[in-house]
Write a protein that holds these residues in place. Structure first.
Motif, short mmCIF file in Angstrom:
data_model
loop_
_atom_site.label_atom_id
_atom_site.label_comp_id
_atom_site.label_asym_id
_atom_site.label_seq_id
_atom_site.Cartn_x
_atom_site.Cartn_y
_atom_site.Cartn_z
N ALA A 43 0.97 -0.81 -0.07
CA ALA A 43 -0.06 0.54 0.08
C ALA A 43 0.68 1.15 0.07
O ALA A 43 0.46 2.34 -0.72
N ILE A 44 1.92 1.41 0.61
CA ILE A 44 2.76 2.52 1.07
C ILE A 44 3.72 2.65 -0.77
O ILE A 44 3.26 4.19 -1.18
N VAL A 45 3.97 1.46 -1.56
CA VAL A 45 4.79 1.79 -2.91
C VAL A 45 3.40 2.27 -3.45
O VAL A 45 3.90 3.34 -4.41
N GLY A 46 2.22 1.39 -3.37
CA GLY A 46 1.44 1.92 -4.39
C GLY A 46 1.22 3.21 -4.39
O GLY A 46 0.75 3.96 -5.36
N ALA A 47 1.05 3.64 -3.31
CA ALA A 47 0.52 4.55 -2.97
C ALA A 47 1.52 6.23 -3.40
O ALA A 47 0.86 7.33 -3.75
N ILE A 48 2.53 5.92 -3.21
CA ILE A 48 3.60 7.09 -4.23
C ILE A 48 3.67 6.69 -4.95
O ILE A 48 3.59 7.62 -5.96
N VAL A 49 3.83 5.69 -5.65
CA VAL A 49 3.69 5.50 -7.59
C VAL A 49 2.84 5.97 -7.90
O VAL A 49 2.52 6.34 -8.66
N ILE A 50 1.44 5.60 -7.09
CA ILE A 50 0.14 6.67 -7.86
C ILE A 50 0.19 7.47 -7.79
O ILE A 50 -0.30 8.89 -8.52
N GLY A 51 0.40 8.49 -6.57
CA GLY A 51 0.64 9.83 -5.94
C GLY A 51 1.17 10.70 -6.65
O GLY A 51 1.02 12.03 -6.84
N ARG A 52 2.17 9.85 -7.50
CA ARG A 52 3.50 11.60 -7.22
C ARG A 52 3.36 12.18 -8.84
O ARG A 52 2.39 11.28 -10.04
N GLU A 53 3.51 13.29 -8.65
CA GLU A 53 3.56 13.63 -9.88
C GLU A 53 4.87 13.61 -11.27
O GLU A 53 5.64 13.66 -10.33
N ASP A 54 4.41 13.53 -12.27
CA ASP A 54 4.80 13.17 -13.68
C ASP A 54 5.20 13.93 -15.10
O ASP A 54 4.41 14.89 -14.83
#
Lengths: 107, 174
Positions: free
Chosen positions: B163-174
């Motif tokens: 969940a932590i990794v997924g939240a970072i990957v989904i939520g980051r700006e790219d």
């Protein structure tokens, strides 16, 4: 008048219904998430109530309801983190959090 | 009416009222603040059920973390130019019927069940039998020798990592 299991079960049922209503009715995705959190809390109250009023099982199995509640809390926290990240990502792309307008997967 | 019953009714009334406020308020920030009250009163219910560890975890995780997360999400997804930030859709009569039906079914099932617990456990008796809630839960969660929940506990940590990794990957700006 003493507390019985039914008090806690009815409280959990009422709370679950309020959360379900919020999760169905709301248009803001974060409000839907709040409804889901209320539903999870209702289930937790029911679980802990069952574990408290359990007089049949042995002592070590009596806390099973509380262990269930701990796992529900864990999964709810993970779910909240992922769901809010998704909501923020969708907001960045579409500039809306209205669940009626988020229809990318609709054809 | 003893003290536990009185406290139960106080907690339950505030809990249901705050939940109705979460669903009913028009400003979503106010809804989030009412949600804090819901979580805190649920912690009070857990204390009544002598589940002190769950109550502390509830305060720490829900009141401390989830609410802050929700408020951050509200801050990042600010809806401007709208007075009503927490609107309901047109389906609310259907939703009300569904919810009342579900609730009536659950309450009917609880009241008419064959397995219904009719006997009353007095508070002092249970308190005698549950010596230390935190120690017992720790033994149930970690102890590898007798009946315990080691494997689900490890899987829960894996779920949190994903969940932590997924939240970072989904939520980051790219």
């Amino acid at each position: 008048m003493q507390l019985t299991l039914n008090h806690f079960l009815v409280l959990g049922a009422v709370l679950f219904c309020i959360g379900l209503y919020g999760a169905i009715v709301k248009r803001n995705a974060i409000a839907v998430l709040m409804g889901i959190e209320i539903m999870l809390n209702a289930v937790n109250i029911t679980m802990v109530g069952f574990s408290y009023f359990n007089t049949v099982k042995t002592f070590s199995e009596r806390l099973t309801g509380q262990i269930f509640a701990i796992f529900i809390i864990t999964v709810a926290a993970a779910e909240a983190a992922v769901a809010l990240a998704m909501i923020i990502a969708i907001y960045r792309k579409r500039a809306t959090v209205d669940v009626g307008e988020i229809d990318m997967m609709k054809w | 009416m003893d003290l536990a019953t009185l406290l139960f009714w106080i907690f339950a009334v505030i809990l249901v009222g705050a939940a109705l406020l979460v669903v009913g308020l028009r400003n979503i920030v106010h809804s989030a603040l009412a949600l804090v009250m819901v979580f805190a009163m649920a912690a009070g219910i857990y204390v009544l059920l002598s589940a002190s560890f769950i109550a502390i975890v509830q305060i720490l995780i829900y009141v401390g973390a989830v609410t802050i997360l929700i408020l951050f999400a509200l801050m990042l997804t600010r809806i401007t130019g709208q007075r009503q930030t927490n609107p309901a859709n047109k389906l609310w009569p259907v939703a009300a019927i569904i919810c009342i039906g579900v609730g009536a079914t659950i309450i009917y099932a609880v009241s008419s069940s064959q397995m219904a617990v009719k006997n009353v456990v007095s508070t002092s008796e249970v308190a005698k039998q549950l010596p230390d809630n935190v120690v017992r839960i720790g033994q149930l969660l970690y102890s590898p020798i007798h009946y315990s929940y080691v494997l689900p506990f490890e899987i829960a940590s894996l779920v949190l990592l994903v969940a932590i990794v997924g939240a970072i990957v989904i939520g980051r700006e790219d």
